[in-house]
Design a protein around this motif. Structure first.
Motif, PDB file in Angstrom:
ATOM      1  N   ILE A  11      35.620  42.187  49.703  1.00 45.53           N
ATOM      2  CA  ILE A  11      36.474  41.018  49.489  1.00 45.53           C
ATOM      3  C   ILE A  11      37.894  41.442  49.167  1.00 45.53           C
ATOM      4  N   THR A  40      28.371  34.903  40.991  1.00 46.03           N
ATOM      5  CA  THR A  40      29.610  34.438  41.614  1.00 46.03           C
ATOM      6  C   THR A  40      30.648  35.552  41.531  1.00 46.03           C
ATOM      7  N   GLU A  41      31.620  35.468  42.405  1.00 49.65           N
ATOM      8  CA  GLU A  41      32.712  36.445  42.378  1.00 49.65           C
ATOM      9  C   GLU A  41      33.433  36.384  41.038  1.00 49.65           C
ATOM     10  N   ARG A  86      22.819  35.944  47.593  1.00 44.97           N
ATOM     11  CA  ARG A  86      24.105  36.637  47.647  1.00 44.97           C
ATOM     12  C   ARG A  86      24.538  36.883  46.217  1.00 44.97           C
ATOM     13  N   GLN A  87      24.918  38.101  45.930  1.00 46.37           N
ATOM     14  CA  GLN A  87      25.448  38.432  44.618  1.00 46.37           C
ATOM     15  C   GLN A  87      26.791  39.122  44.796  1.00 46.37           C
ATOM     16  N   PHE A  88      27.519  39.212  43.709  1.00 48.41           N
ATOM     17  CA  PHE A  88      28.852  39.792  43.771  1.00 48.41           C
ATOM     18  C   PHE A  88      28.933  40.986  42.838  1.00 48.41           C
ATOM     19  N   GLU A 114      24.847  40.748  50.437  1.00 52.07           N
ATOM     20  CA  GLU A 114      23.894  39.794  51.000  1.00 52.07           C
ATOM     21  C   GLU A 114      22.524  40.433  51.073  1.00 52.07           C
ATOM     22  N   THR A 140      28.193  42.926  37.839  1.00 52.86           N
ATOM     23  CA  THR A 140      27.546  42.089  38.848  1.00 52.86           C
ATOM     24  C   THR A 140      27.405  40.670  38.320  1.00 52.86           C
ATOM     25  N   LYS A 142      33.166  42.991  46.015  1.00 54.65           N
ATOM     26  CA  LYS A 142      32.369  42.823  47.222  1.00 54.65           C
ATOM     27  C   LYS A 142      31.261  41.814  47.033  1.00 54.65           C
ATOM     28  N   ALA A 143      30.810  41.271  48.146  1.00 51.63           N
ATOM     29  CA  ALA A 143      29.655  40.375  48.173  1.00 51.63           C
ATOM     30  C   ALA A 143      28.509  41.140  48.810  1.00 51.63           C
TER      31      ALA A 143
END
Length: 179
Positions: free
Chosen positions: A102, A151-152, A128-130, A122, A148, A119-120
């Motif tokens: 990202i 959400t971002e 999806r985690q950030f 998948e 982690t 980063k995301a």
């Protein structure tokens, strides 16, 4: 699940600074934040898991001291993370399908150089985690941090919240966390 992601990320980040002849330094005082459980792995990685009711689900932050004092350029850091992202997918046993970069940025905090990759990740299951990862270099102090979240914003908040804590921890006790 989050611990596996943190462990994979930190294992990969340690490749950043595998310098021969790294010296062990004395342990220091343990610093913690209310509501966060602190644990130290055999590898020296310090994990903070949020246990407070107000925490985002799965919020975790970790850091690990790194040998050497070589500062990377932003481009070197970006390239390194592109390799790490591919390895995360390849070594996940099919659990991760893609890691999207990202942002990669450089900043300073209390005179230290801070390189950060957000980063995301998948997962094959559709989740999806950030992840926000930083390499902090301040003269002889050098450490990696990983945060982690679902959400971002949660991942970025973990880094912002713990960076001063980890800087204080490493300043108080040399470069190795207290076990």
């Amino acid at each position: 699940m989050r611990i596996l992601t943190l462990a994979l990320a930190l294992a990969a980040l340690t490749a950043l600074s595998a310098a021969p002849g790294a010296q062990d330094r004395p342990a220091g005082a343990a610093v913690s934040i209310d509501g966060w459980q602190r644990e130290v792995a055999e590898t020296g990685t310090v994990y903070f898991h949020c246990r407070a009711a107000t925490c985002p689900v799965g919020a975790a932050v970790s850091y690990r001291m790194q040998p050497g004092d070589r500062a990377l350029t932003l481009e070197d850091f970006r390239t390194h993370h592109e390799v790490l992202n591919r390895r995360m997918v390849e070594q996940s046993g099919g659990r991760f399908v893609r890691v999207e970069m990202i942002e990669v940025a450089q900043s300073s905090e209390a005179g230290a150089q801070v390189l950060t990759a957000v980063k995301a990740v998948e997962e094959a299951a559709g989740d999806r985690q950030f992840m926000a990862s930083s390499l902090v270099t301040d003269g002889p102090r050098r450490f990696t941090m990983v945060s982690t979240g679902r959400t971002e914003a949660d991942a970025r908040t973990g880094l912002r919240m713990f960076l001063p804590v980890v800087m204080m921890q490493t300043q108080l006790g040399g470069s190795q966390p207290r076990r």
